[in-house]
Write an enzyme that holds these catalytic residues in place. Sequence first.
Site, short mmCIF file in Angstrom:
data_model
loop_
_atom_site.label_atom_id
_atom_site.label_comp_id
_atom_site.label_asym_id
_atom_site.label_seq_id
_atom_site.Cartn_x
_atom_site.Cartn_y
_atom_site.Cartn_z
N TYR A 165 -35.03 45.99 14.71
CA TYR A 165 -35.30 46.77 15.91
C TYR A 165 -34.58 48.11 15.78
O TYR A 165 -33.38 48.20 16.02
CB TYR A 165 -34.80 45.98 17.12
N ARG A 182 1.64 23.15 21.40
CA ARG A 182 2.81 23.99 21.16
C ARG A 182 3.91 23.72 22.19
O ARG A 182 3.65 23.67 23.39
CB ARG A 182 2.42 25.46 21.24
N ARG A 210 -2.15 33.34 33.04
CA ARG A 210 -2.97 34.11 32.11
C ARG A 210 -4.16 33.31 31.59
O ARG A 210 -5.20 33.89 31.26
CB ARG A 210 -2.11 34.57 30.93
N GLY A 218 2.30 33.86 17.69
CA GLY A 218 2.15 34.38 16.34
C GLY A 218 1.03 33.72 15.57
O GLY A 218 0.30 34.38 14.82
N GLU A 230 -27.18 47.04 23.49
CA GLU A 230 -28.04 46.81 24.64
C GLU A 230 -27.51 47.49 25.91
O GLU A 230 -27.64 46.96 27.01
CB GLU A 230 -28.25 45.30 24.89
N ASP A 235 -24.36 50.72 26.87
CA ASP A 235 -22.92 50.91 27.03
C ASP A 235 -22.50 50.42 28.41
O ASP A 235 -23.17 50.68 29.41
CB ASP A 235 -22.59 52.39 26.88
#
Length: 669
Positions: A138, A313, A336, A404, A427, A429
């Site tokens: 395309y 962890r 978060r 990390g 497609e 901005d």
Amino acid sequence: MEEAGRIDHLSGERQKAQFDLQPMRVLLAGGEHELDVAQRVAAIVARDPVFSKANRTRLSREELYKNSLRKASHGWKLIQQLKLTEEEAFKLRSLVDEPTFTDLHWGMFVPAIKGQATDEQQKYWLPLAYKMAVIGCYAQTELGHGSNVQGLETTATFDPATDEFVMNSPNLTSTKWWPGGLGKASTHALVYARLITDNHDYGIHAFIVQIRSLDDHKPLPGVTVADIGVKFGNAGYNTMDNGLLRFDQVRIPRNNMLMKLAKVTKEGKYISSDVPKQLAYGAMVYVRQSIVSDASVYLSRAVTIAVRYSCVRRQFGGQGNDPETQVIDYKTQQHRLFPLLATTYAYRIVGQWLKWLYSDVMNRLESYDFSTLPEVHACTSGLKSLTTSVAADGIEECRKLCGGHGYLCSSGLPELYAAYVPACTYEGDNVVLLLQVARFLLKTLSQLGGGVKPVGTASYLGNLPVLTKQGSRVSQGTDWLDHSNLLYAFEARAARLALVAAQLVQKAGNEAGFEQHSIELIEAARAHCELMVLSKFVERLQRGVPGRGVQRQLDILCEVYGLFLLVSRAGDFLSTGCLTPTQVALAKQQLQNLYTEVRPNAVALVDAFGHTDHYLGSILGRYDGDVYPNLYKDAWEEPLNKTVVTDGYEEYIRPILKQEFLPSRKARL
């Protein structure tokens, strides 16, 4: 779905779940049938060694690209051998999880032919495309032109003497740039160019142009085509041959112009079709609703990795022989991570609604009913912008949440981010798309005075007198668990921001004002889109969801989604007078309480996405949680470790250690 006999280090977390997993999986998949297809095809992909992702991030670009060709070819062979349906074939290509030329062939080239070619043209081109006897891409974006399609410079000039169009790239900036599949694989391109006939420029139209020989795959005379080079990140989108394309007086048959919406006669006369141009919107709506669904999928992968690893962890907090605290138990981690989990669910539900909206608008278009097109355009534009921006940022946040180890390619997160972030640009901005939503809101507001009642996702604007005058009824924290109170606050915020922006634009003078106050317009558009997501989440819950505890978990996630946005956007709610500081403080406290309810269900909530270990491609996000032995094992797969003493020691390290570079005492500067 997972290997038998593995030790499940997360089994204790899974036993805490307060809901039935299967009905949640059905809901997220979109139904029993969809879940069955996903699980069957996922098993096919996961057990096939050709689709292995091992060492993908360690391959050179050349090796990476050739490997993607191997996978695409093998996938096509499987689709034929297993006689997979179109739905199953699409699922297989997505679960192979490697951007490649077939994505553009099936996702853009074929839908464009369906939407813009005449019945006769479709009868010729679609059988070839379905058999992949031709491979299409395309070609719209140019080196100097992206979102502004009307500014494209490639020309298609009709020559009545030969009944051909002459394709030409008049300057460097007219070079087609970025089309996936173009660089090396495609034989044909659907090219957008300026149609010129009888010395008149009729604007942008679509043409099918053969760019490579079907015998030896070499570029045809007058065609310059190549790959544009390495993109951001390890692997990621580097499996895709994004390309450049230039034409030097390349001739194509007149019938290679897609003529459903307009045609050119043998004599060179331009004739607009009786078919309304609005019918061409179908392909755009399809692509954008797919992008919204993908946003949920990609974000869900990152969230799955981060949730599982946050349970594995442990860090700090241990006293004596007591184990350290699971990272997921820290409130900062929850604040978060859990809103991203809630956002993933919200986007999955709004994506399912958008799929329905696409079906609805296509049915209307077939009946020449264009009444909902402005709203559909605003919905798809706004949700594409919102969901891709949030998903990209969310994937990066999940990488940070994994500490990390999240920076290792073996975590799967760097590659996931690199593969996904282009969605913020292709497609449309994302900033430009929000401004299109703003135009829709301004037009809707301008029509209120004429008695036009807004409908659909903009219907709340018909309640301006209430939304701009009355405040929220929230007086205690639990009032925020009433979804009507959440919706009212979001409606009031969106309405007030839109009204203020409209007044500023009008005062400054329409177009000049639109540019001058584009920041305020973007804020109003984003508020409208966030309201849209929340309202569709609430609407889905109002219909009820079967299964033990499923409705309750979804209610919690809906509240987390809404309250987190409310707290994050507190400035909007306070500055427009929608809420008081006390009400925002109550929302913040209630949000903390909700995190406690999410915690025991977190692992099961990400299990509900049903991602195989193959699809996740992450040691940190393994289903069994067996992270550390596998990180250690993977380190020894690093090519640098094939030798005990590194190549280059004698030339570069040894001279330093032996101080062979030290100057003699007689040396002078």
